[in-house]
Enzyme design. Structure first.
Site, PDB file in Angstrom:
ATOM      1  N   LYS A 122       0.841  -1.199   0.000  1.00 52.83           N
ATOM      2  CA  LYS A 122       0.000   0.000   0.000  1.00 52.83           C
ATOM      3  C   LYS A 122       0.874   1.246   0.000  1.00 52.83           C
ATOM      4  CE  LYS A 122      -3.768  -2.337   2.423  1.00 52.83           C
ATOM      5  NZ  LYS A 122      -4.492  -2.592   3.669  1.00 52.83           N
ATOM      6  N   GLN A 165      -4.351  -1.302   9.748  1.00 52.61           N
ATOM      7  CA  GLN A 165      -4.358  -2.649   9.175  1.00 52.61           C
ATOM      8  C   GLN A 165      -4.960  -3.649  10.167  1.00 52.61           C
ATOM      9  OE1 GLN A 165      -3.492  -3.337   6.027  1.00 52.61           O
ATOM     10  NE2 GLN A 165      -3.909  -5.512   6.254  1.00 52.61           N
ATOM     11  N   ASP A 180     -10.765   3.234   4.478  1.00 52.11           N
ATOM     12  CA  ASP A 180     -11.178   1.825   4.458  1.00 52.11           C
ATOM     13  C   ASP A 180     -12.697   1.690   4.434  1.00 52.11           C
ATOM     14  OD1 ASP A 180      -9.307  -0.256   4.347  1.00 52.11           O
ATOM     15  OD2 ASP A 180      -8.650   0.101   6.412  1.00 52.11           O
TER      16      ASP A 180
HETATM   17  N1  GUN Z   1      -7.040  -6.609   6.464  1.00 48.92           N
HETATM   18  C1  GUN Z   1      -7.500  -7.359   5.441  1.00 48.92           C
HETATM   19  N2  GUN Z   1      -8.093  -6.584   4.517  1.00 48.92           N
HETATM   20  C2  GUN Z   1      -7.999  -5.311   4.978  1.00 48.92           C
HETATM   21  C3  GUN Z   1      -8.423  -4.058   4.473  1.00 48.92           C
HETATM   22  O1  GUN Z   1      -9.019  -3.943   3.391  1.00 48.92           O
HETATM   23  N3  GUN Z   1      -8.130  -2.979   5.232  1.00 48.92           N
HETATM   24  C4  GUN Z   1      -7.492  -3.091   6.419  1.00 48.92           C
HETATM   25  N4  GUN Z   1      -7.275  -1.984   7.112  1.00 48.92           N
HETATM   26  N5  GUN Z   1      -7.085  -4.233   6.918  1.00 48.92           N
HETATM   27  C5  GUN Z   1      -7.336  -5.334   6.201  1.00 48.92           C
END
Ligand code: GUN
Length: 292
Positions: free
Chosen positions: A53, A97, A120
């Protein structure tokens, strides 16, 4: 043989568009979109996601800062960091995350993120906006799923869509997005009776179970569109999805590969959300009324 939905190529196109629009935003407003990513602990898969990311953000001309906190970080220390990021005008998007260590309450943390920076789309306010059909930030993986369908010219209207998995991150928002696009949506989960029979009815299958090759090829209706959200590593090291790819691709009309399907789309849509957050912040700073 099914049409293979190339997520890598579609994601690349989205990222190129986002990069061009981010550059235009910098030119016209002086605002550089900024993402703050918070990682707590040492889960190796999370570390890989966070690194990807961060890199993708920079490649799109956006600012990215990763805050890596130790696994024993207290909930209140994490909330303090989020308060600082909420107040930081150079940060337009905040992503914590998941999963978080067990001693930290996920709901408490997600609610502490400024909804205007919640790229998110996990804050209850943004979940509510999505539910009533006024989406502000659509969670990245479901947004990637519908972008892939659009790129393949698959219109869900009037089709039977079966979403397998009811998580807040993928299953539930994916079902809502398909519903808003006028599909007839069924959400299946671990207690669903006779899952194969339900899947056999589906024109569109979204598999978000987290179990390798759990959806069998002979469950797929001929010509159906199969979106495989799973990323599972087998004991022999191979990466596979939640669908038996070989068998399913012989009957499906279109199918996403793993890797190279939904995965790359997720990051692209996160960048798109970060750009949207920065745009809104620039508009608010210029005195334009916030929407929605
Ligand atoms: N863990 C697995 N998928 C995601 C996501 O799309 N965003 C975040 N913040 N954590 C995750």
């Amino acid at each position: 043989m099914a049409n293979i939905l190339n997520g890598k190529a579609v994601a690349q196109a989205v990222r190129a568009r986002v990069a061009a629009e981010a550059a235009a935003l910098v030119r016209t407003t002086g605002v550089t979109p900024g993402l703050a990513v918070v990682l707590v602990g040492d889960d190796p898969a999370s570390a890989v996601y966070v690194r990807n990311k961060d890199r993708a953000c920079r490649e799109a001309g956006m600012a990215s800062t990763t805050h890596h906190l130790p696994a024993d970080t207290s909930e209140s220390a994490l909330l303090d960091l989020l308060a600082r990021l909420n107040a930081d005008r150079t940060v337009h998007g905040i992503l914590v995350q998941l999963p978080l260590p067990k001693h930290i309450r996920e709901a408490r943390v997600l609610e502490a993120i400024d909804p205007a920076k919640d790229v998110d789309g996990f804050h209850p306010e943004n979940v509510g906006l999505l539910t009533i059909g006024r989406p502000r930030f659509v969670p990245a993986t479901p947004a990637g799923i519908v972008a892939l369908l659009e790129a393949a010219a698959v219109d869900p209207a009037g089709r039977r869509a079966v979403v397998i998995g009811r998580s807040n991150i993928v299953g539930k928002p994916a079902a809502l997005l398909l519903l808003h696009r006028h599909a007839t949506v069924t959400v299946c989960h671990s207690r669903t009776a006779d899952l194969p029979a339900v899947v056999r009815e589906a024109d569109i299958v979204v598999a978000a179970i987290g179990k390798p090759q759990a959806v069998k090829g002979d469950w797929i209706k001929p010509g159906a569109v199969v979106i495989d959200v799973g990323i599972n590593r087998l004991p022999d090291g191979r990466l596979v999805g939640d669908v038996e790819f070989e068998a399913a691709s012989r009957v499906a009309g279109a199918i996403t590969p793993v890797p190279g399907g939904v995965g790359p789309m997720t990051i692209a849509m996160l960048l798109d959300n970060t750009l949207a957050a920065a745009r809104r912040a620039a508009a608010v700073a210029a005195g334009v009324k916030d929407t929605p």
